[in-house]
Design a protein around this motif. Structure first.
Motif, PDB file in Angstrom:
ATOM      1  N   GLU A  63      -3.710  12.573   5.982  1.00 27.04           N
ATOM      2  CA  GLU A  63      -4.165  13.608   5.052  1.00 27.04           C
ATOM      3  C   GLU A  63      -4.778  12.969   3.812  1.00 27.04           C
ATOM      4  N   TYR A  64      -4.150  11.902   3.331  1.00 21.43           N
ATOM      5  CA  TYR A  64      -4.659  11.228   2.133  1.00 21.43           C
ATOM      6  C   TYR A  64      -6.022  10.596   2.409  1.00 21.43           C
ATOM      7  N   TYR A  65      -6.175   9.977   3.548  1.00 22.44           N
ATOM      8  CA  TYR A  65      -7.463   9.374   3.916  1.00 22.44           C
ATOM      9  C   TYR A  65      -8.572  10.429   3.919  1.00 22.44           C
ATOM     10  N   ASP A  66      -8.291  11.569   4.538  1.00 20.12           N
ATOM     11  CA  ASP A  66      -9.284  12.652   4.577  1.00 20.12           C
ATOM     12  C   ASP A  66      -9.618  13.136   3.163  1.00 20.12           C
ATOM     13  N   TYR A  67      -8.608  13.160   2.303  1.00 21.16           N
ATOM     14  CA  TYR A  67      -8.807  13.578   0.911  1.00 21.16           C
ATOM     15  C   TYR A  67      -9.755  12.613   0.183  1.00 21.16           C
ATOM     16  N   VAL A  68      -9.557  11.323   0.387  1.00 24.85           N
ATOM     17  CA  VAL A  68     -10.383  10.327  -0.309  1.00 24.85           C
ATOM     18  C   VAL A  68     -11.828  10.393   0.165  1.00 24.85           C
ATOM     19  N   ILE A  69     -12.025  10.420   1.480  1.00 18.07           N
ATOM     20  CA  ILE A  69     -13.404  10.419   1.979  1.00 18.07           C
ATOM     21  C   ILE A  69     -14.114  11.749   1.717  1.00 18.07           C
ATOM     22  N   GLY A  70     -13.326  12.795   1.492  1.00 17.21           N
ATOM     23  CA  GLY A  70     -13.928  14.102   1.220  1.00 17.21           C
ATOM     24  C   GLY A  70     -14.226  14.346  -0.244  1.00 17.21           C
TER      25      GLY A  70
ATOM     26  N   SER B 152     -11.648   5.757  -6.777  1.00 16.39           N
ATOM     27  CA  SER B 152     -11.384   4.980  -7.989  1.00 16.39           C
ATOM     28  C   SER B 152      -9.887   4.841  -8.230  1.00 16.39           C
ATOM     29  N   GLU B 153      -9.158   5.927  -8.059  1.00 16.37           N
ATOM     30  CA  GLU B 153      -7.709   5.891  -8.249  1.00 16.37           C
ATOM     31  C   GLU B 153      -7.052   4.982  -7.217  1.00 16.37           C
ATOM     32  N   LEU B 154      -7.518   5.039  -5.980  1.00 16.88           N
ATOM     33  CA  LEU B 154      -6.988   4.194  -4.921  1.00 16.88           C
ATOM     34  C   LEU B 154      -7.189   2.717  -5.258  1.00 16.88           C
ATOM     35  N   VAL B 155      -8.389   2.365  -5.671  1.00 10.94           N
ATOM     36  CA  VAL B 155      -8.695   0.969  -6.009  1.00 10.94           C
ATOM     37  C   VAL B 155      -7.840   0.494  -7.181  1.00 10.94           C
ATOM     38  N   THR B 156      -7.654   1.364  -8.163  1.00 11.14           N
ATOM     39  CA  THR B 156      -6.829   1.004  -9.323  1.00 11.14           C
ATOM     40  C   THR B 156      -5.412   0.672  -8.903  1.00 11.14           C
ATOM     41  N   LEU B 157      -4.873   1.465  -7.993  1.00 12.98           N
ATOM     42  CA  LEU B 157      -3.482   1.282  -7.590  1.00 12.98           C
ATOM     43  C   LEU B 157      -3.252   0.025  -6.766  1.00 12.98           C
ATOM     44  N   ILE B 158      -4.256  -0.417  -6.020  1.00 11.28           N
ATOM     45  CA  ILE B 158      -4.044  -1.601  -5.181  1.00 11.28           C
ATOM     46  C   ILE B 158      -4.486  -2.885  -5.884  1.00 11.28           C
ATOM     47  N   SER B 159      -5.028  -2.750  -7.087  1.00 16.15           N
ATOM     48  CA  SER B 159      -5.490  -3.924  -7.832  1.00 16.15           C
ATOM     49  C   SER B 159      -4.500  -4.256  -8.939  1.00 16.15           C
ATOM     50  N   THR B 160      -4.523  -5.512  -9.355  1.00 18.47           N
ATOM     51  CA  THR B 160      -3.711  -5.941 -10.488  1.00 18.47           C
ATOM     52  C   THR B 160      -4.605  -6.019 -11.711  1.00 18.47           C
ATOM     53  N   ASN B 161      -4.280  -5.243 -12.739  1.00 15.06           N
ATOM     54  CA  ASN B 161      -5.129  -5.182 -13.926  1.00 15.06           C
ATOM     55  C   ASN B 161      -4.469  -5.836 -15.137  1.00 15.06           C
ATOM     56  N   TYR B 162      -3.634  -6.835 -14.875  1.00 15.67           N
ATOM     57  CA  TYR B 162      -2.958  -7.526 -15.966  1.00 15.67           C
ATOM     58  C   TYR B 162      -3.924  -8.484 -16.648  1.00 15.67           C
ATOM     59  N   THR B 163      -4.095  -8.343 -17.938  1.00 13.29           N
ATOM     60  CA  THR B 163      -4.937  -9.264 -18.696  1.00 13.29           C
ATOM     61  C   THR B 163      -4.543  -9.194 -20.159  1.00 13.29           C
TER      62      THR B 163
ATOM     63  N   LEU C 200       0.830  -1.201   0.000  1.00 13.77           N
ATOM     64  CA  LEU C 200       0.000   0.000   0.000  1.00 13.77           C
ATOM     65  C   LEU C 200       0.866   1.253   0.000  1.00 13.77           C
ATOM     66  N   VAL C 201       1.900   1.261   0.823  1.00 11.64           N
ATOM     67  CA  VAL C 201       2.796   2.416   0.890  1.00 11.64           C
ATOM     68  C   VAL C 201       3.490   2.637  -0.450  1.00 11.64           C
ATOM     69  N   VAL C 202       4.006   1.557  -1.009  1.00 19.12           N
ATOM     70  CA  VAL C 202       4.740   1.657  -2.277  1.00 19.12           C
ATOM     71  C   VAL C 202       3.852   2.206  -3.383  1.00 19.12           C
ATOM     72  N   ARG C 203       2.612   1.742  -3.427  1.00 22.53           N
ATOM     73  CA  ARG C 203       1.732   2.124  -4.534  1.00 22.53           C
ATOM     74  C   ARG C 203       1.115   3.517  -4.364  1.00 22.53           C
ATOM     75  N   LEU C 204       1.059   3.996  -3.124  1.00 24.24           N
ATOM     76  CA  LEU C 204       0.410   5.292  -2.896  1.00 24.24           C
ATOM     77  C   LEU C 204       1.384   6.452  -2.746  1.00 24.24           C
ATOM     78  N   GLN C 205       2.657   6.147  -2.611  1.00 17.85           N
ATOM     79  CA  GLN C 205       3.603   7.239  -2.320  1.00 17.85           C
ATOM     80  C   GLN C 205       3.661   8.278  -3.430  1.00 17.85           C
ATOM     81  N   LYS C 206       3.457   7.877  -4.696  1.00 21.20           N
ATOM     82  CA  LYS C 206       3.474   8.861  -5.779  1.00 21.20           C
ATOM     83  C   LYS C 206       2.303   9.836  -5.668  1.00 21.20           C
ATOM     84  N   ILE C 207       1.175   9.317  -5.192  1.00 18.42           N
ATOM     85  CA  ILE C 207       0.010  10.192  -5.024  1.00 18.42           C
ATOM     86  C   ILE C 207       0.277  11.209  -3.916  1.00 18.42           C
ATOM     87  N   LEU C 208       0.858  10.750  -2.816  1.00 15.18           N
ATOM     88  CA  LEU C 208       1.163  11.666  -1.720  1.00 15.18           C
ATOM     89  C   LEU C 208       2.116  12.770  -2.181  1.00 15.18           C
TER      90      LEU C 208
END
Length: 286
Positions: free
Chosen positions: A62-69, A77-88, A44-52
């Motif tokens: 701060e990021y959590y507050d940003y998402v829920i707000g 949507s961006e959060l879910v994309t980053l933690i999911s594997t979309n290889y197909t 989670l840290v590795v995938r979200l650090q670019k967003i931070l």
């Protein structure tokens, strides 16, 4: 020196506290059903650090507050994309597509001709970047041949990620994505852009409707039931309870005799009260 949950980014080290991880994990689970276990903390840290960095945030609170707000849902949507594997790729788990064209379609055609119907309803749930949905549309065209125009055949393809839906709607793919497709299909239904990319022809694009949809919606908006539902390699992210609820919901959205496809790494057991086991990862509505 890096913290065991940190990532060094130039002059910043991003770490996540247990409380922050729990808040983000619970948010993801409540909104989209994905179950992040403790071992996914570093991921989670590795995938979200670019967003931070992009948002110039100093911590995950701060990021959590940003998402829920964010009332638009784009941050989630961006959060879910980053933690999911979309290889197909096209023709992944090819036995499913062979079954769809050679067994399911002839069976469905006979049933619909008996009752005088022509609308074929197929849903790709968790469609990712669209390869599966486009291939199903192509296979229906291949099956019906010159008679295709007499049928109201199409595919509804949904995903929660805006980013993957944008890729899917573009219909543009790398050559590698087509490597398992029979040549006659790639030649007939794709147009070369350059030496590295191809695009799905417009006729097939028009057969697929892409929409953003959250599978955790307990009140699906669909007016009619589906003849076929594909939800492959999606439920691997869900815990047992969430997966079972979703499977039950899918069963209620299938017509009697409709087919349900899941990924080969997934299972729902052979004793589901509403779904009859047909072959590995293929079930039929009782």
């Amino acid at each position: 020196m890096l913290d065991c949950y940190g990532v060094f980014i130039f002059d910043a080290i991003y770490t996540i506290t247990d409380e922050e991880f729990t808040k983000i994990r619970d948010l993801i689970y409540s909104k989209v059903g994905i179950n992040l276990t403790e071992i996914k903390k570093q991921l989670l840290v590795v995938r979200l650090q670019k967003i931070l960095r992009r948002l110039q945030m100093s911590n995950f609170s701060e990021y959590y507050d940003y998402v829920i707000g964010d009332t638009s849902g784009e941050a989630l949507s961006e959060l879910v994309t980053l933690i999911s594997t979309n290889y197909t790729y096209f023709y992944r788990e090819e036995k499913h597509f062979d079954f769809f064209k050679n067994v399911l379609m002839p069976e469905l055609q006979k049933k619909m001709q008996r009752v005088g119907e022509s609308q074929i309803r197929v849903w790709c749930a968790g469609c990712s970047t669209g390869e599966e949905a486009y291939l199903l549309a192509i296979l229906m065209r291949e099956y019906f041949g010159p008679e295709y125009s007499k049928w109201d055949a199409g595919v509804l393809a949904t995903d929660i990620s805006t980013r993957v839906l944008e890729i899917a709607q573009s219909g543009i793919y790398g050559m590698e994505s087509l490597k398992k497709l029979p040549k006659y299909i790639s030649n007939a239904y794709f147009r070369t852009i350059d030496e590295d990319q191809v695009t799905v022809i417009d006729a097939v694009k028009n057969d697929v409707l892409f929409r953003r949809y959250n599978l955790m919606n307990e009140n699906p908006p669909f007016k009619k039931k589906f003849h076929t539902i594909f939800c492959r390699n999606v439920m691997i992210y869900f815990d047992y309870e969430t997966k079972n609820k979703l499977v039950d919901r899918f069963a209620t959205l299938l017509v009697s005799g409709g087919y349900f496809f899941i990924g080969h790494s997934e299972t729902i057991g052979k004793e589901h009260p509403d779904l009859e086991y047909i072959m590995p990862a293929v079930y039929r509505r009782r």
